[in-house]
Motif scaffolding. Structure first.
Motif, short mmCIF file in Angstrom:
data_model
loop_
_atom_site.label_atom_id
_atom_site.label_comp_id
_atom_site.label_asym_id
_atom_site.label_seq_id
_atom_site.Cartn_x
_atom_site.Cartn_y
_atom_site.Cartn_z
N PHE A 37 0.85 -1.18 0.00
CA PHE A 37 0.00 0.00 0.00
C PHE A 37 0.89 1.23 0.00
CE2 PHE A 37 -2.44 -3.42 1.66
CZ PHE A 37 -3.76 -3.19 1.29
N ARG A 45 -4.39 6.28 2.50
CA ARG A 45 -3.60 5.16 2.05
C ARG A 45 -4.37 4.38 0.98
NH1 ARG A 45 -1.01 1.99 6.82
NH2 ARG A 45 -3.20 1.46 7.22
N GLU A 46 -3.67 3.95 -0.06
CA GLU A 46 -4.31 3.25 -1.14
C GLU A 46 -3.59 1.95 -1.47
OE1 GLU A 46 -4.27 5.63 -4.67
OE2 GLU A 46 -2.09 5.66 -4.82
N PHE A 47 -4.34 1.05 -2.04
CA PHE A 47 -3.81 -0.25 -2.41
C PHE A 47 -2.91 -0.14 -3.62
CE2 PHE A 47 -4.43 -3.89 -5.29
CZ PHE A 47 -3.85 -4.88 -4.53
N GLU A 107 -7.89 -3.16 2.31
CA GLU A 107 -6.91 -2.67 3.28
C GLU A 107 -7.27 -3.03 4.71
OE1 GLU A 107 -6.17 1.48 2.92
OE2 GLU A 107 -5.19 1.63 4.87
N TYR A 110 -6.09 -6.47 6.40
CA TYR A 110 -4.71 -6.80 6.69
C TYR A 110 -4.41 -6.62 8.18
CZ TYR A 110 -3.68 -7.25 1.76
OH TYR A 110 -3.66 -7.66 0.45
N TRP A 113 1.44 -4.60 9.65
CA TRP A 113 1.97 -3.55 8.80
C TRP A 113 3.41 -3.23 9.14
CZ3 TRP A 113 -1.02 -1.20 4.97
CH2 TRP A 113 -2.38 -1.56 4.97
#
Length: 123
Positions: A37, A45-47, A107, A110, A113
């Motif tokens: 990400f 936040r983006e994939f 997202e 998950y 991280w």
């Protein structure tokens, strides 16, 4: 269950390439699906990309499809993101993440991280 540490970020000119790495420890890496990400300043936040535990399933954001490649080496407990033809809009902090199931772009699913690594693409 697993600790993730990203590396390989840096400054690159548009059109260049970078290879990000995410080293895992503390658990059975091969049992986790992995994702990348990114988050640009002032944005959510983006994939970016995802890969299943076996490496047989992949998913990419449309914005990076054809330019980025996700891969993994379970023996080395490492997942990679090869980034080619980089654009200024790729500038962001890149995070790797792990999940017990293959969630692809989801997202919120998950569980683990990393701390992130900065990628800056100059025009």
């Amino acid at each position: 269950q697993v600790q993730l540490v990203e590396s390989g970020g840096g400054l690159v000119q548009a059109g260049g390439s970078l290879r990000l790495s995410c080293a895992a420890s503390g658990s059975t890496f091969s049992s986790y699906s992995m994702g990348w990400f990114r988050q640009a300043p002032g944005k959510e936040r983006e994939f970016v990309a995802a890969i299943s535990w076996s490496g047989g399933r992949h998913n990419y954001a449309d914005s990076v499809k054809g330019r980025f490649t996700i891969s993994r080496d379970n023996a080395k407990k490492t997942v990679y993101l090869q980034m080619n033809s980089l654009k200024p809009e790729d500038t962001a902090v890149y995070y790797c993440a792990a999940s017990h199931e293959y969630y692809g772009a989801r997202e919120s699913a998950y569980d683990y991280w990393g701390q992130g690594t900065q990628v800056t693409v100059s025009s």
